[in-house]
Design a protein around this motif. Sequence first.
Motif, PDB file in Angstrom:
ATOM      1  N   PRO A 281     -10.631 -33.661  -6.263  1.00 17.54           N
ATOM      2  CA  PRO A 281     -10.551 -34.456  -7.491  1.00 17.54           C
ATOM      3  C   PRO A 281     -10.464 -35.954  -7.171  1.00 17.54           C
ATOM      4  CG  PRO A 281      -8.937 -32.677  -7.520  1.00 17.54           C
ATOM      5  CD  PRO A 281      -9.539 -32.704  -6.155  1.00 17.54           C
ATOM      6  N   GLY A 282     -11.229 -36.761  -7.865  1.00 13.71           N
ATOM      7  CA  GLY A 282     -11.223 -38.199  -7.655  1.00 13.71           C
ATOM      8  C   GLY A 282     -12.195 -38.680  -6.600  1.00 13.71           C
ATOM      9  N   ARG A 283     -12.879 -37.774  -5.931  1.00  8.50           N
ATOM     10  CA  ARG A 283     -13.867 -38.140  -4.918  1.00  8.50           C
ATOM     11  C   ARG A 283     -15.178 -37.456  -5.243  1.00  8.50           C
ATOM     12  NH1 ARG A 283     -12.041 -40.239   0.103  1.00  8.50           N
ATOM     13  NH2 ARG A 283      -9.795 -40.385   0.216  1.00  8.50           N
ATOM     14  N   SER A 284     -16.281 -38.112  -4.969  1.00  8.79           N
ATOM     15  CA  SER A 284     -17.585 -37.520  -5.253  1.00  8.79           C
ATOM     16  C   SER A 284     -18.123 -36.810  -4.020  1.00  8.79           C
ATOM     17  CB  SER A 284     -18.570 -38.599  -5.703  1.00  8.79           C
ATOM     18  OG  SER A 284     -18.768 -39.517  -4.654  1.00  8.79           O
ATOM     19  N   GLY A 285     -19.009 -35.864  -4.232  1.00  9.56           N
ATOM     20  CA  GLY A 285     -19.676 -35.173  -3.140  1.00  9.56           C
ATOM     21  C   GLY A 285     -18.953 -33.930  -2.677  1.00  9.56           C
ATOM     22  N   ASP A 286     -19.576 -33.283  -1.680  1.00  4.66           N
ATOM     23  CA  ASP A 286     -19.031 -32.072  -1.073  1.00  4.66           C
ATOM     24  C   ASP A 286     -18.373 -32.421   0.246  1.00  4.66           C
ATOM     25  OD1 ASP A 286     -20.042 -30.402  -3.078  1.00  4.66           O
ATOM     26  OD2 ASP A 286     -21.998 -30.304  -2.086  1.00  4.66           O
ATOM     27  N   TYR A 287     -17.325 -31.685   0.567  1.00  7.17           N
ATOM     28  CA  TYR A 287     -16.595 -31.886   1.813  1.00  7.17           C
ATOM     29  C   TYR A 287     -16.517 -30.569   2.554  1.00  7.17           C
ATOM     30  CZ  TYR A 287     -15.247 -36.427   0.027  1.00  7.17           C
ATOM     31  OH  TYR A 287     -15.287 -37.713  -0.447  1.00  7.17           O
ATOM     32  N   THR A 288     -16.306 -30.648   3.857  1.00  7.48           N
ATOM     33  CA  THR A 288     -16.086 -29.462   4.662  1.00  7.48           C
ATOM     34  C   THR A 288     -14.762 -29.622   5.396  1.00  7.48           C
ATOM     35  OG1 THR A 288     -17.025 -27.967   6.315  1.00  7.48           O
ATOM     36  CG2 THR A 288     -17.370 -30.317   6.683  1.00  7.48           C
ATOM     37  N   ILE A 289     -14.134 -28.512   5.673  1.00  9.10           N
ATOM     38  CA  ILE A 289     -12.816 -28.518   6.306  1.00  9.10           C
ATOM     39  C   ILE A 289     -12.983 -28.516   7.826  1.00  9.10           C
ATOM     40  CG2 ILE A 289     -12.541 -26.024   6.304  1.00  9.10           C
ATOM     41  CD1 ILE A 289      -9.709 -27.988   5.217  1.00  9.10           C
ATOM     42  N   VAL A 290     -12.077 -29.158   8.519  1.00  6.63           N
ATOM     43  CA  VAL A 290     -12.127 -29.196   9.972  1.00  6.63           C
ATOM     44  C   VAL A 290     -11.153 -28.130  10.489  1.00  6.63           C
ATOM     45  CG1 VAL A 290     -11.955 -30.684  12.012  1.00  6.63           C
ATOM     46  CG2 VAL A 290     -12.570 -31.662   9.816  1.00  6.63           C
ATOM     47  N   LYS A 291     -11.457 -26.879  10.222  1.00 12.31           N
ATOM     48  CA  LYS A 291     -10.658 -25.728  10.666  1.00 12.31           C
ATOM     49  C   LYS A 291     -11.587 -24.572  10.965  1.00 12.31           C
ATOM     50  CE  LYS A 291      -6.157 -26.439   8.673  1.00 12.31           C
ATOM     51  NZ  LYS A 291      -5.363 -26.621   9.833  1.00 12.31           N
ATOM     52  N   ARG A 292     -11.035 -23.558  11.651  1.00  7.57           N
ATOM     53  CA  ARG A 292     -11.816 -22.367  11.954  1.00  7.57           C
ATOM     54  C   ARG A 292     -12.212 -21.649  10.666  1.00  7.57           C
ATOM     55  NH1 ARG A 292      -7.382 -21.366  14.904  1.00  7.57           N
ATOM     56  NH2 ARG A 292      -7.070 -19.420  13.770  1.00  7.57           N
ATOM     57  N   TYR A 293     -13.322 -20.946  10.701  1.00  2.00           N
ATOM     58  CA  TYR A 293     -13.860 -20.253   9.534  1.00  2.00           C
ATOM     59  C   TYR A 293     -12.908 -19.170   9.004  1.00  2.00           C
ATOM     60  CZ  TYR A 293     -17.128 -17.486   6.781  1.00  2.00           C
ATOM     61  OH  TYR A 293     -17.737 -16.800   5.777  1.00  2.00           O
ATOM     62  N   ASN A 294     -12.227 -18.452   9.908  1.00  2.00           N
ATOM     63  CA  ASN A 294     -11.386 -17.333   9.491  1.00  2.00           C
ATOM     64  C   ASN A 294      -9.900 -17.698   9.401  1.00  2.00           C
ATOM     65  OD1 ASN A 294     -10.943 -17.644  12.161  1.00  2.00           O
ATOM     66  ND2 ASN A 294     -11.244 -15.518  12.748  1.00  2.00           N
ATOM     67  N   ASP A 295      -9.574 -18.975   9.281  1.00  2.00           N
ATOM     68  CA  ASP A 295      -8.188 -19.427   9.168  1.00  2.00           C
ATOM     69  C   ASP A 295      -7.854 -19.647   7.696  1.00  2.00           C
ATOM     70  OD1 ASP A 295      -5.688 -20.483   9.474  1.00  2.00           O
ATOM     71  OD2 ASP A 295      -6.345 -22.361  10.369  1.00  2.00           O
ATOM     72  N   TYR A 296      -6.872 -18.871   7.175  1.00  2.00           N
ATOM     73  CA  TYR A 296      -6.500 -18.948   5.768  1.00  2.00           C
ATOM     74  C   TYR A 296      -5.081 -19.499   5.599  1.00  2.00           C
ATOM     75  CZ  TYR A 296     -10.493 -15.835   5.362  1.00  2.00           C
ATOM     76  OH  TYR A 296     -11.734 -15.306   5.423  1.00  2.00           O
ATOM     77  N   SER A 297      -4.511 -20.069   6.638  1.00  2.35           N
ATOM     78  CA  SER A 297      -3.100 -20.480   6.598  1.00  2.35           C
ATOM     79  C   SER A 297      -2.882 -21.857   5.981  1.00  2.35           C
ATOM     80  CB  SER A 297      -2.544 -20.489   8.027  1.00  2.35           C
ATOM     81  OG  SER A 297      -3.206 -21.472   8.790  1.00  2.35           O
ATOM     82  N   TRP A 298      -3.911 -22.584   5.653  1.00  2.00           N
ATOM     83  CA  TRP A 298      -3.772 -23.955   5.194  1.00  2.00           C
ATOM     84  C   TRP A 298      -3.783 -24.126   3.678  1.00  2.00           C
ATOM     85  CZ3 TRP A 298      -8.230 -25.569   2.706  1.00  2.00           C
ATOM     86  CH2 TRP A 298      -9.379 -24.826   2.961  1.00  2.00           C
ATOM     87  N   PHE A 299      -3.906 -23.031   2.922  1.00  2.00           N
ATOM     88  CA  PHE A 299      -3.917 -23.139   1.464  1.00  2.00           C
ATOM     89  C   PHE A 299      -3.175 -21.986   0.813  1.00  2.00           C
ATOM     90  CE2 PHE A 299      -7.697 -20.678   2.463  1.00  2.00           C
ATOM     91  CZ  PHE A 299      -7.631 -19.645   1.547  1.00  2.00           C
ATOM     92  N   LYS A 300      -2.867 -22.191  -0.465  1.00  2.00           N
ATOM     93  CA  LYS A 300      -2.223 -21.165  -1.281  1.00  2.00           C
ATOM     94  C   LYS A 300      -3.021 -21.062  -2.575  1.00  2.00           C
ATOM     95  CE  LYS A 300       1.562 -22.181  -3.423  1.00  2.00           C
ATOM     96  NZ  LYS A 300       2.925 -22.571  -3.763  1.00  2.00           N
TER      97      LYS A 300
END
Length: 118
Positions: free
Chosen positions: A97-116
């Motif tokens: 929110p508040g930023r334009s465009g798409d972003y990608t995360i700098v984490k492993r593909y199968n890592d789910y520990s950084w969000f809820k």
Amino acid sequence: MKKKIVILLTATLLGSALTLTTSQPVQAISKKAAITLSWHNQSYRKVKLTKTTYVRKIHWRTPNYKSTVGPKIKLKKNKVVRIQQTGTDFGWYMHIPGRSGDYTIVKRYNDYSWFKLM
């Protein structure tokens, strides 16, 4: 007369037995399952970050494999974003929110520990 009572009683008992056997409690699903489900639907899920996370802006090119990423941007803990897990190119797509465009995360593909999930 007896046949009608027996048939009615049997139908009532079968109906109540089916009702008792088919009712099941609601089961929660894991983060991985919920995100995987949204990946198949091609939709974004609203999540809250549980850790400080770094992302990079995607600069799209045609064809997509020629796309590049920009410098790291730091997102603080408890920020609400929308993510989608992908199967190609970048592991995650993110809308901030508040930023334009798409972003990608700098984490492993199968890592789910950084969000809820929200």
